[in-house]
Design an enzyme around this catalytic site. Structure first.
Site, PDB file in Angstrom:
ATOM      1  N   GLY A   1      68.697  35.813 -10.282  1.00 19.38           N
ATOM      2  CA  GLY A   1      69.455  36.073 -11.488  1.00 19.38           C
ATOM      3  C   GLY A   1      69.465  37.516 -11.933  1.00 19.38           C
ATOM      4  O   GLY A   1      70.500  38.054 -12.355  1.00 19.38           O
TER       5      GLY A   1
ATOM      6  N   ASP B   1      69.483  40.110 -10.279  1.00 18.02           N
ATOM      7  CA  ASP B   1      70.303  40.970  -9.417  1.00 18.02           C
ATOM      8  C   ASP B   1      71.799  40.761  -9.637  1.00 18.02           C
ATOM      9  O   ASP B   1      72.567  41.734  -9.683  1.00 18.02           O
ATOM     10  CB  ASP B   1      69.982  40.704  -7.938  1.00 18.02           C
ATOM     11  CG  ASP B   1      68.621  41.251  -7.540  1.00 18.02           C
ATOM     12  OD1 ASP B   1      68.081  42.072  -8.298  1.00 18.02           O
ATOM     13  OD2 ASP B   1      68.115  40.855  -6.468  1.00 18.02           O
TER      14      ASP B   1
ATOM     15  N   GLU C   1      64.212  27.240  -3.049  1.00 19.28           N
ATOM     16  CA  GLU C   1      65.611  26.814  -3.039  1.00 19.28           C
ATOM     17  C   GLU C   1      66.214  26.908  -1.654  1.00 19.28           C
ATOM     18  O   GLU C   1      66.827  25.960  -1.148  1.00 19.28           O
ATOM     19  CB  GLU C   1      66.426  27.692  -4.005  1.00 19.28           C
ATOM     20  CG  GLU C   1      66.764  27.027  -5.303  1.00 19.28           C
ATOM     21  CD  GLU C   1      67.664  27.895  -6.173  1.00 19.28           C
ATOM     22  OE1 GLU C   1      67.738  27.588  -7.363  1.00 19.28           O
ATOM     23  OE2 GLU C   1      68.281  28.839  -5.675  1.00 19.28           O
TER      24      GLU C   1
END
Length: 1151
Positions: A19, A21, A85
């Protein structure tokens, strides 16, 4: 959480990112662009990212997504959350066919793969925290390597907007590969999909495989292909489902549009222009040869379509699968698809058909009550055809009973148009000759024997062999082969047809002229035939009349009824009585005329040559004159069987093409015409039951004769000489004749395979030349009571290399021949392939050693009351019958090697100490139990085999889990019984139940004499044969019962049981779970031959102790484990057997 929700409850795209980035820059722009295109994307919010483990909601979002985009940015790998993830994403790629695209945002793909720079720094930190050998870190590294190796997009100095546009376009095309709509109510689809996936061998990536789904219209081929496509399409690089190839190709001049569509779908929208079919073939070969492709070609009806769309496996990349649905089996064969890769789609079984019909016919909150018989009528009409179930169910939905009744009455007269149009496509594609054959079968011959139908159709100048085969390949008819009868080894093959296909065929004929049956090509309904024949309404349109009535009915047929039917080729009248008693004139075009029990006259024909091929007037009072058939040069089949007025045989010289002559049951026929001995084309001569026939011919030279049946010709005292070698005759039946001897020239029947001389009471001598019948497989001489000696083969001293006697004989039956010795069996050069030898009811005292009869599997010496000893058992013997051998005192020690042994009423053996424990010794060779299911043993005596678990009440009951049941091989059952005075045979009935439900009764019959003695019977049964298919239900266990019941007049004194099972070893405690399931002593484990001796000794020791455990849990606990929910649980044996009677009314009569 900020996510675009999919109405179906899942997501098109899962976006994985770091997030800090990209959330407020690239990621936000990409999400917005996807949302504008209606693509539902999952984007998690930052506050959810707590800890190092991704949340269950995030895991589910990944699993529910169809595509994942992983945005690899500079700090992506520094987040354990992101690494978890991507690891989960790559796991779903492997296990759930998730499509994954990486985006390398201001990093290079090699940085992610290796890893390098920021990714390397991040992984070093993780290793220092979790350990260098941490399994979690290794999993992250592998996920980064796998994801970094995928094809995706890089963004460094490129225009971000252009890249986002490119990504959205690619995602849109990928999502275009959506699952197909299968059916509103998919019923019985998944099990078939599983079968097809096995056929596709999806694990193999080294080959290209083509399979075919074959069946008639409306059977569900397309539905099944769609379901299969949906289940596997994500495992392919590119996919294409070309629906309705038949219809689509009709709408264009050639197959170019289909080629363009195929290329467009597989190459994801690349607009390639195809100028010709040949150019399209080259283009497909060039562009698809490196792609793993899934291609479905639906409803193909022409090999040109296959040649243009999937000509060769080499067109496609390794791992590709091509699925073809068609109504034409031969089309698949022509394309090189072997039968192991052709899946025949069959109609639904009753319960599945009912389920599908109910889903279409009844509303959820249905207030309308429909009688069960109407529902059954609709199901019978559809006969398992999914299209018919869907169309009919939808039509009847919401209607009341009266409307159902009216609809079913209408459908009985004319087919539903929607269904009929689909089925008729197959008929429309036939050539004219095949259409004629199809209509004949549909109107007249459904369910008749294939042999009969072929005979009739060939008589009508059709090429029936290829025509019927084409109809089978087009899914219009099926060939039904019933199981072979175990005694006669004969089967009747029939031609069958789905009821709706038959209805389609009969409707085609009715539509030829809807209001005037006299102008139709075929008549088969009684009302139509009656109107046309009694009113002389026939026209030149009528080609065939077949009236097959269930019982005799009178119809007036005048002398000129057929005058105008000049094209009539087929006339069959069954159970038809003509009120007019004069002769009827038939057209010369008639090819087949069949009228059993016809009026006492032979029909008249017009002058000139006759085309009649088949004439069948059986069971009639017609008289036959010798010169009667001089104008019938084409006649091939002549049947005057059971005609009492036939006293002479016609001159067969006048019918040079005659193939079959059936005169069986003509009891007043005395002599055969001399022409029968020389006829060049005669193949079958049936004179069975011609009880006054006393002369056949002096010689027999009919070179093409294949079957000669003289059974029951009780006055026939001489069989003709065979002066020349006859290569045709294969079957010769002389049962019940008065023949005293066979001619030495019998050896000239060099093709004879079966010869029966059963009950030839005057036969006293057989020539030694009988040994020189080179093709004889079966020789039966049962009941030849004057045959006290079977000949020995004469040795030819001039021939040092004499040939083997009976070189192909498989069956030799000499029951009741009063043979005094059987020395002929000692000739080592004879009977090399003999399998069944029956010597029962003879007077010899000893048997030879059978040293050279290596293939003998059955030996029957029952009721050989002088037989004293059997010295040797042939090594391959399976069945030994020696019942009522009163003098038998000795059998070989290795007799226990025989699988089935019947020594009933051999009391001398029992007095000499032979017991059932000597006949069968499981502790010596337990592996032998694997091959003895459906084997049985019987012997005089009252001692139960020691290794069986004694049971006083005659039945066992236990509960077994699914895993334990898989270990079962079968059940051993022993019974000690005695027959009361007057009983000639004993019938034991074995009654299995599962969960209180009755299964098929197994009946065993044995003959006992003397009648009042104790006998022991031991049998083995395969588990699946006893209890059939088992539904273990939600508790993963089932209750099993097995009982023994004897017929009236038989006293059962003892019973014993044992479950034969595979080695349980260390699994025993797990499988039994606790002592509420199964008494462990009931189990008998079979160890492999290489098992340790200690296991065999342990097993043997266990069996020896069984008799001492009658009062322990071993003997009684099995009855405590009866299925508690069953009504049988609390019953005594007597009441349990009464319960069995109430559930088995259908089998009682058979017993």
């Amino acid at each position: 959480m900020a996510a675009s929700s999919n109405p179906r409850g899942n997501y098109h795209v899962f976006l994985s990112f770091r997030g800090t980035d990209v959330r407020n820059s690239f990621l936000g722009h990409l999400h917005t662009a996807l949302d504008r295109r209606g693509i539902y994307a999952y984007v998690d919010s930052e506050e959810l990212r707590k800890g190092e483990q991704i949340s269950p909601a995030l895991t589910k979002a990944i699993e529910d997504s169809r595509i994942a985009i992983v945005v690899f940015s500079k700090d992506y790998a520094s987040s354990p959350w992101c690494l978890e993830e991507v690891a989960k994403i790559m796991e779903c790629k492997e296990r759930r066919d998730l499509v994954v695209f990486p985006v390398f945002y201001k990093v290079e793909s090699r940085e992610v793969r290796t890893p390098r720079q920021s990714y390397r720094e991040a992984m070093v930190k993780h290793e220092s925290k979790l350990g260098k050998d941490s399994e979690k870190v290794k999993r992250w590294k592998k996920a980064l390597f796998d994801a970094g190796s995928l094809s995706g997009w890089e963004l460094k100095d490129k225009d971000e907007a252009k890249l986002i546009k490119k990504i959205v376009k690619e995602i849109s095309m990928q999502l275009g590969r959506t699952p197909l709509h299968v059916a509103k109510h998919p019923v019985a689809i998944y099990p078939r999909v599983v079968e097809l996936e096995s056929m596709l061998n999806l694990e193999s990536e080294d080959d290209v495989l083509m399979i075919g789904l074959w069946g008639p219209g409306g059977i569900g081929k397309t539905t099944l292909a769609k379901a299969l496509y949906n289940d596997i399409f994500r495992g392919f690089e590119a996919t294409c489902f070309l629906a309705n190839v038949r219809e689509t190709s009709k709408d264009s001049k050639d197959l170019v549009p289909l080629q363009e569509r195929l290329l467009s779908e597989i190459l994801l929208g690349k607009g390639l222009t195809v100028f010709s079919v040949d150019g399209g073939i080259n283009l497909m070969q060039d562009r698809l040869c490196r792609k793993k492709v899934l291609l479905v070609l639906d409803d193909v009806d022409d090999v040109k379509q296959l040649s243009a769309l999937a000509g060769e496996p080499e067109w496609f990349g390794k791992g590709s699968r091509i699925i073809i649905t068609t109504r034409d089996n031969h089309l698949l064969t022509l394309h090189g698809i072997d039968k192991d890769h052709i899946y025949e789609v069959k109609t639904l079984e009753y319960d599945k058909a009912l389920d599908l019909f109910k889903k279409h016919a009844f509303l959820r909150n249905n207030e309308i009550v429909i009688r069960r018989d109407l529902v059954y009528s609709a199901l019978r009409y559809a006969n398992g055809l999914p299209l018919a179930l869907e169309v009919l169910g939808s039509f009847l939905r919401g209607r009341r009973e009266r409307e159902w009744e009216s609809a079913m009455n209408k459908l009985a007269k004319s087919p539903d148009k929607t269904i009929n149009d689909v089925l008729k496509l197959s008929y429309d594609g036939l050539e004219d000759y095949a259409k004629e054959i199809f209509l004949d079968i549909a109107c007249f011959f459904k369910g008749r024997s294939t042999e009969y139908i072929m005979k009739v159709l060939n008589s009508c100048s059709f090429d029936a062999m290829i025509g019927v085969q084409v109809l089978v390949e087009k899914s219009l008819i099926t060939v039904k082969k019933p199981s072979t009868h175990r005694e006669t080894h004969r089967e009747t093959e029939t031609l069958q047809m789905h009821d709706l296909i038959q209805l389609m065929g009969t409707d085609i004929v009715k539509q030829e002229c809807s209001d005037d049956p006299g102008r139709r090509s075929r008549l088969w309904l009684c009302e139509d035939v009656h109107d046309v024949l009694s009113g002389d309404m026939g026209t030149n349109a009528i080609k065939a009349i077949v009236l097959d009535l269930p019982q005799t009915e009178a119809i007036y047929i005048g002398p000129n009824a057929f005058r105008n039917m000049r094209r009539l080729r087929l006339l069959i009248m069954i159970n038809v009585h003509n009120a007019f008693q004069g002769p009827i004139c038939l057209p010369n075009e008639l090819r087949w005329f069949e009228w059993p029990e016809c009026p006492p006259w032979v029909p008249e024909f017009s002058s000139g040559p006759k085309k009649l091929v088949g004439l069948d007037l059986r069971n009639s009072n017609v008289q036959v004159a010798r010169e009667q058939f001089k104008d019938f040069k084409n006649l091939k089949f002549l049947n005057f069987s059971e005609c009492p007025s036939v006293v002479c045989m016609p001159d067969l010289n006048l019918t040079p093409n005659l193939v079959e002559l059936d005169l069986h049951g003509c009891k007043n026929l005395e002599r055969a015409h001399e022409s029968v001995a020389y006829h060049a084309k005669l193949q079958m001569l049936n004179l069975k039951g011609c009880s006054n026939l006393h002369h056949l011919s002096d010689v027999l030279r009919s070179k093409n004769l294949q079957l000669l049946n003289l059974t029951g010709c009780s006055k026939l005292g001489r069989f003709p000489d065979i002066p020349d070698k006859m290569e045709g005759l294969q079957e010769l039946y002389l049962k019940g004749t008065s023949i005293e001897e066979l001619p030495a020239s019998i050896e000239n029947l060099i093709s004879l395979e079966n010869m029966s001389l059963v009950n030839c009471k005057k036969l006293a001598v057989l020539p030694s030349s009988i040994y020189r019948l080179p093709s004889l497989e079966s020789l039966r001489l049962d009941g030849c009571s004057k045959l006290i000696k079977f000949p020995k083969e004469e040795e030819d001293s001039s021939d040092l290399h004499s040939k083997t006697g009976f070189p192909k004989l498989l069956i030799l039956s000499l029951d009741g021949c009063n043979l005094l010795e059987v020395e002929f069996l000692e000739n080592h050069s004879c009977f090399p392939y003999l399998r069944h030898l029956t010597l029962s009811g003879n007077n010899f005292t000893h048997l030879p050693t059978f040293g050279r009869l290596h293939n003998l599997s059955l030996l029957d010496v029952s009721e050989c009351r002088q037989l004293q000893e059997i010295l040797q058992i042939p090594g391959q013997l399976v069945d030994l019958y020696a019942e009522s051998c009163e003098s038998l005192i000795k059998v070989p020690s290795d007799i226990c090697e025989v699988e089935n042994i019947h020594l009933t009423s051999c009391h001398e053996l029992a007095r000499n100490g032979l017991t059932m424990n000597d006949l069968f010794k499981p502790e010596v060779n337990p592996e032998k139990l694997r091959s003895t299911f459906w084997s049985d043993f019987s012997l005089p005596g009252g001692e139960m085999p020691r290794w069986l678990l004694p049971d006083k009440e005659g039945y066992i009951s236990f509960v077994a889990s699914k895993d334990l049941y898989k270990k079962f091989l079968g059940l051993a059952c022993g019974v000690v019984f005695r027959a009361e005075q007057g009983q000639g045979s004993v019938k034991l009935r074995l009654i299995p139940y599962v969960n209180g439900k009755f299964k098929n009764t197994i009946a065993v019959t044995t003959t006992v004499s003397p009648l009042h003695s104790d006998h022991v019977w031991l049998d083995f049964f395969d588990a699946e044969e006893i209890w059939e298919k088992i539904d273990f239900g939600p508790n993963d266990s089932s209750s099993f019962q097995f009982g023994v019941r004897a017929s009236g007049g038989v006293i059962v004194k003892k019973c014993g049981f044992r479950l034969i099972c595979k080695p349980l070893e260390d699994d025993l405690e797990v499988l039994l779970q606790d002592d509420h399931l199964l008494d462990p002593t009931l189990l008998y484990e079979i160890w492999h031959e290489d098992s340790e001796t200690s296991k065999e000794e342990e097993s043997s020791s266990e069996t020896e102790n069984l008799l001492d455990s009658k009062t322990s849990t071993g003997a009684n606990s099995s009855r405590n484990f009866i299925y508690k929910e069953s009504d049988i649980a609390s019953l005594s044996l007597e009441r349990w057997l009464n319960h069995e009677d109430n559930n088995e009314t259908s089998t009682e009569g058979d017993s």
